[in-house]
Scaffold this active site. Structure first.
Site, PDB file in Angstrom:
ATOM      1  N   LYS A   1      13.513  28.595  23.596  1.00  0.00           N
ATOM      2  CA  LYS A   1      13.059  29.914  24.054  1.00  0.00           C
ATOM      3  C   LYS A   1      14.254  30.852  24.076  1.00  0.00           C
ATOM      4  O   LYS A   1      15.235  30.601  24.775  1.00  0.00           O
ATOM      5  CB  LYS A   1      12.447  29.811  25.454  1.00  0.00           C
ATOM      6  CG  LYS A   1      12.206  31.182  26.130  1.00  0.00           C
ATOM      7  CD  LYS A   1      11.604  31.069  27.534  1.00  0.00           C
ATOM      8  CE  LYS A   1      11.578  32.416  28.249  1.00  0.00           C
ATOM      9  NZ  LYS A   1      11.002  32.344  29.616  1.00  0.00           N
TER      10      LYS A   1
ATOM     11  N   ASP B   1      14.461  39.277  30.023  1.00  0.00           N
ATOM     12  CA  ASP B   1      13.081  39.192  30.516  1.00  0.00           C
ATOM     13  C   ASP B   1      12.911  40.083  31.737  1.00  0.00           C
ATOM     14  O   ASP B   1      13.212  39.688  32.853  1.00  0.00           O
ATOM     15  CB  ASP B   1      12.744  37.732  30.861  1.00  0.00           C
ATOM     16  CG  ASP B   1      11.311  37.582  31.362  1.00  0.00           C
ATOM     17  OD1 ASP B   1      10.522  38.546  31.205  1.00  0.00           O
ATOM     18  OD2 ASP B   1      10.985  36.496  31.898  1.00  0.00           O
TER      19      ASP B   1
ATOM     20  N   LYS C   1       9.243  42.365  36.934  1.00  0.00           N
ATOM     21  CA  LYS C   1       9.890  41.581  37.986  1.00  0.00           C
ATOM     22  C   LYS C   1      10.507  42.512  39.028  1.00  0.00           C
ATOM     23  O   LYS C   1      10.848  43.656  38.718  1.00  0.00           O
ATOM     24  CB  LYS C   1      11.025  40.731  37.378  1.00  0.00           C
ATOM     25  CG  LYS C   1      10.559  39.586  36.486  1.00  0.00           C
ATOM     26  CD  LYS C   1      11.751  38.819  35.932  1.00  0.00           C
ATOM     27  CE  LYS C   1      11.304  37.659  35.041  1.00  0.00           C
ATOM     28  NZ  LYS C   1      10.569  36.609  35.760  1.00  0.00           N
TER      29      LYS C   1
ATOM     30  N   ASP D   1      17.716  34.191  29.949  1.00  0.00           N
ATOM     31  CA  ASP D   1      16.397  33.649  29.620  1.00  0.00           C
ATOM     32  C   ASP D   1      16.330  33.176  28.158  1.00  0.00           C
ATOM     33  O   ASP D   1      15.274  32.786  27.669  1.00  0.00           O
ATOM     34  CB  ASP D   1      15.323  34.703  29.906  1.00  0.00           C
ATOM     35  CG  ASP D   1      13.972  34.092  30.234  1.00  0.00           C
ATOM     36  OD1 ASP D   1      13.921  32.892  30.570  1.00  0.00           O
ATOM     37  OD2 ASP D   1      12.966  34.823  30.146  1.00  0.00           O
TER      38      ASP D   1
ATOM     39  N   ASP E   1       4.683  38.542  32.214  1.00  0.00           N
ATOM     40  CA  ASP E   1       5.919  37.843  32.573  1.00  0.00           C
ATOM     41  C   ASP E   1       5.868  36.359  32.201  1.00  0.00           C
ATOM     42  O   ASP E   1       6.880  35.675  32.239  1.00  0.00           O
ATOM     43  CB  ASP E   1       6.174  38.011  34.086  1.00  0.00           C
ATOM     44  CG  ASP E   1       7.600  37.696  34.475  1.00  0.00           C
ATOM     45  OD1 ASP E   1       8.455  37.546  33.586  1.00  0.00           O
ATOM     46  OD2 ASP E   1       7.854  37.602  35.701  1.00  0.00           O
TER      47      ASP E   1
ATOM     48  N   GLU F   1       5.920  35.068  29.359  1.00  0.00           N
ATOM     49  CA  GLU F   1       6.134  35.377  27.947  1.00  0.00           C
ATOM     50  C   GLU F   1       6.754  34.228  27.164  1.00  0.00           C
ATOM     51  O   GLU F   1       6.592  34.151  25.945  1.00  0.00           O
ATOM     52  CB  GLU F   1       7.008  36.636  27.814  1.00  0.00           C
ATOM     53  CG  GLU F   1       8.521  36.404  27.885  1.00  0.00           C
ATOM     54  CD  GLU F   1       9.010  35.838  29.210  1.00  0.00           C
ATOM     55  OE1 GLU F   1       8.286  35.986  30.209  1.00  0.00           O
ATOM     56  OE2 GLU F   1      10.101  35.232  29.248  1.00  0.00           O
TER      57      GLU F   1
ATOM     58  N   ARG G   1       6.115  31.073  26.968  1.00  0.00           N
ATOM     59  CA  ARG G   1       5.149  30.196  26.292  1.00  0.00           C
ATOM     60  C   ARG G   1       4.544  30.891  25.070  1.00  0.00           C
ATOM     61  O   ARG G   1       4.165  30.238  24.107  1.00  0.00           O
ATOM     62  CB  ARG G   1       4.082  29.740  27.305  1.00  0.00           C
ATOM     63  CG  ARG G   1       3.276  30.837  27.912  1.00  0.00           C
ATOM     64  CD  ARG G   1       2.631  30.456  29.257  1.00  0.00           C
ATOM     65  NE  ARG G   1       3.595  30.463  30.359  1.00  0.00           N
ATOM     66  CZ  ARG G   1       3.293  30.161  31.611  1.00  0.00           C
ATOM     67  NH1 ARG G   1       2.062  29.801  31.940  1.00  0.00           N
ATOM     68  NH2 ARG G   1       4.214  30.199  32.555  1.00  0.00           N
TER      69      ARG G   1
HETATM   70  N1  BES Z   1      12.038  33.483  32.529  1.00  0.00           N
HETATM   71  C1  BES Z   1      11.075  33.307  33.557  1.00  0.00           C
HETATM   72  C2  BES Z   1      11.298  32.024  34.362  1.00  0.00           C
HETATM   73  C3  BES Z   1      12.511  32.016  35.226  1.00  0.00           C
HETATM   74  C4  BES Z   1      12.461  32.517  36.506  1.00  0.00           C
HETATM   75  C5  BES Z   1      13.686  31.448  34.785  1.00  0.00           C
HETATM   76  C6  BES Z   1      13.567  32.472  37.310  1.00  0.00           C
HETATM   77  C7  BES Z   1      14.796  31.409  35.580  1.00  0.00           C
HETATM   78  C8  BES Z   1      14.742  31.915  36.856  1.00  0.00           C
HETATM   79  C9  BES Z   1       9.682  33.260  32.967  1.00  0.00           C
HETATM   80  O1  BES Z   1       9.478  34.037  31.834  1.00  0.00           O
HETATM   81  C10 BES Z   1       8.756  33.780  34.005  1.00  0.00           C
HETATM   82  O2  BES Z   1       8.850  34.923  34.326  1.00  0.00           O
HETATM   83  N2  BES Z   1       7.891  32.910  34.506  1.00  0.00           N
HETATM   84  C11 BES Z   1       6.997  33.284  35.521  1.00  0.00           C
HETATM   85  C12 BES Z   1       5.651  32.696  35.187  1.00  0.00           C
HETATM   86  C13 BES Z   1       4.525  33.226  36.030  1.00  0.00           C
HETATM   87  C14 BES Z   1       4.277  34.674  35.708  1.00  0.00           C
HETATM   88  C15 BES Z   1       3.298  32.404  35.762  1.00  0.00           C
HETATM   89  C16 BES Z   1       7.515  32.735  36.838  1.00  0.00           C
HETATM   90  O3  BES Z   1       8.094  31.644  36.841  1.00  0.00           O
HETATM   91  O4  BES Z   1       7.393  33.417  37.844  1.00  0.00           O
HETATM   92 ZN    ZN Z   2      11.132  34.403  30.710  1.00  0.00          ZN
HETATM   93 MN    MN Z   3       8.955  36.021  32.305  1.00  0.00          MN
END
Ligand code: BES
Ligand code: ZN
Ligand code: MN
Length: 497
Positions: free
Chosen positions: A261, A266, A273, A284, A343, A345, A347
């Site tokens: 990824k 992000d 966020k 990310d 968010d 994204e 996947r």
């Molecule tokens: N890049 C983030 C995951 C992440 C969060 C990595 C904090 C490192 C530290 C990912 O794209 C994301 O935002 N995931 C969301 C998913 C949710 C919207 C289902 C998350 O983990 O909050």
């Molecule tokens: Zn992300």
């Molecule tokens: Mn995200």
């Protein structure tokens, strides 16, 4: 840092390091230093209540009787426990202690040390640990005071003939780790999809074949999922493939495919966020960086295997043209996705990258690495990445590589009860499930894009790419997690020997 394995110590005063085993058992070099100093070392060890615990250090400045600016006694624990990991830990501890000490040169004497591995190998692993721990990212500091600057420039490892034979391979791996850390640490105004691709071009000199998909190519392939993420950014998306064929055959077997990824920043997109901590989302792209660093390591050490790294590079931004919650996109596989949360994204990037990789290379094994969910940090913290896989054998291989390298994994559950949580009323699936089990539903999403018969593992590395505290082999910040793991996984399971 220069590493050398000379037969005698540098003749000018410098930092000298000697080993002391469990219970305070002096190594030959430690005993000699103690005798030369009239018992000063033994008195210092007693005063410090030092018992030879692995990695503990007692430091004598301007020691008596020897030509040294300082003498470090470092605990090496028991002989049975003195394996590759222990010597890496010692190298790391030495580098951490001396990096900004003012010393420019240090020598560590392993002569006559009892260990669980040959001393030549031990020496190379000690140097490896020092290399990894010594890495820092200072390029944007312009006003650092002299005392804050790294000084240590050379480490000599003595008393172990033949270390050079082990050195080159470990140096290649360290270079891969450092490449990954630099990519992870660079800010998102420097590393974005196009510049990530540009920064990978030098891999060609190592024998890697690079293939790049630009936006028109991705459109032609129908990669609606990754392009939906990219459409809010002025920086165009890219897919980069890095192929290493070290088999010596022009018709090699299907490669192991590593997918990363690479969300170069992000923001969350329209599902934006919170501001606090958003700067962390420059890393990310840690999965893409790990895959790139692993490809570097494999090629630099001329691994006898066929491996392809594929990274999906995109920036996730809010914009008038950004995708909206509720949009339905069609992935390259043909499966449709309701984007409930922009968010989630990662996947969406992985599903098209994985599908494309399967179409092109027909792999039997795929491992993807992604900073996919905050939930995995809640589950596992920062010492293990989450492993999700459809194959018990692959789980065992990856776990073993993780234990051997310190890039540790913890297997998480999967199953139909989780899978049905991402069914959508309007499309084939939605891109998020409920809050509970968020890392698992993310993995189930990816699994829907893995073709039947393919062994696949997904490593959620959100908790291990970046840490707020220094570790034995890394400064605080980027860890380089995944490079040593993937290198070992290939070495132990896919290389002709
Ligand atoms: N890049 C983030 C995951 C992440 C969060 C990595 C904090 C490192 C530290 C990912 O794209 C994301 O935002 N995931 C969301 C998913 C949710 C919207 C289902 C998350 O983990 O909050
Ligand atoms: Zn992300
Ligand atoms: Mn995200």
């Amino acid at each position: 840092m220069i590493i050398a394995y000379p037969s005698t110590a540098h003749d000018q005063p410098h930092a000298r390091i000697v080993l002391v085993g469990s219970g305070g058992a002096l190594s030959p070099a430690a005993a000699a230093a103690d005798a030369a100093g009239g018992g000063q070392l033994a008195r210092a060890l007693a005063a410090a209540r030092f018992d030879g615990e692995a990695g503990a250090i007692v430091e004598l400045l301007a020691p008596a009787g020897i030509a040294a600016t300082r003498l470090l006694a470092i605990g090496s624990g028991t002989a049975e426990g003195a394996d590759a990991a222990l010597f890496e830990k010692l190298g790391g501890a030495i580098a951490a202690r001396l990096q900004t000490s003012g010393e420019t040169r240090a020598s560590v004497d392993l002569g006559g040390v009892s260990a669980a591995i040959p001393l030549a190998e031990a020496a190379a692993h000690l140097a490896h640990g020092a290399m990894l721990r010594n890495w820092r990212f200072d390029k944007y500091h312009t006003t650092m005071k002299p005392k804050q600057k790294p000084t240590l420039a050379q480490l000599d490892v003595l008393g172990a003939t033949g270390a050079e034979a082990f050195h080159a391979r470990l140096a290649a791996i360290a270079d891969g780790v450092m490449r990954t850390r630099a990519l992870v640490t660079e800010p998102a105004n420097v590393i974005y999809p196009e510049s990530f691709v540009a920064a990978a071009q030098d891999l060609a000199a190592l024998g890697i074949t690079l293939t790049v998909l630009d936006v028109p190519a991705m459109e032609a392939l129908g990669m609606g999922a990754v392009l939906g993420v990219a459409q809010g950014s002025v920086r165009p998306a890219r897919i980069l493939a890095m192929q290493w064929n070290g088999t010596g055959s022009d018709t090699p077997p299907a490669p192991v495919v590593l997918v990363g990824k690479g969300v170069t920043f992000d923001t969350g997109g329209i599902s934006i966020k919170p501001a606090a901590g958003m700067e962390d989302m420059k890393w990310d792209m840690g999965g893409a960086a790990a895959v790139t660093g692993a490809m570097h390591a494999l090629a630099a050490r001329r691994a006898k295997a066929h491996v392809v790294g594929v990274v999906g590079l995109v920036e996730n931004m809010p914009d008038g043209n950004a995708q909206r919650p509720g949009d339905v996109v069609t992935s390259m596989s043909g499966q449709t996705i309701e984007v409930i949360n922009t968010d989630a994204e990662g996947r969406l990037v992985l599903c098209d990258a994985i599908w494309w990789a399967q179409e092109i290379w027909k792999p039997e094994v795929i491992v993807d690495l992604a900073t996919l969910t905050g939930a995995i940090i809640i589950s596992l913290g920062h010492d293990h990445a989450g492993m999700f896989t459809n194959d018990d054998g692959l789980a065992a291989q990856l776990s073993a590589a993780g234990e051997a390298t310190g890039d540790r994994l913890w297997r998480m559950p999967m199953g139909d009860s989780f899978d049905k949580l991402i069914d959508s009323p309007i499309a084939d699936m939605k891109n998020v499930g409920p809050r509970e089990g968020g890392s698992i539903t993310a993995a189930q999403f990816i699994k829907r894009f893995v073709k039947p018969g393919v062994k696949w593992a997904h490593l959620d590395i959100a908790g291990t790419v970046w840490v707020s505290k220094a570790g034995t082999l890394h400064e605080k910040g980027a860890t380089g997690f995944g490079v040593r793991l993937l290198d070992r996984f290939i070495a132990d399971n896919f290389e002709a020997r």
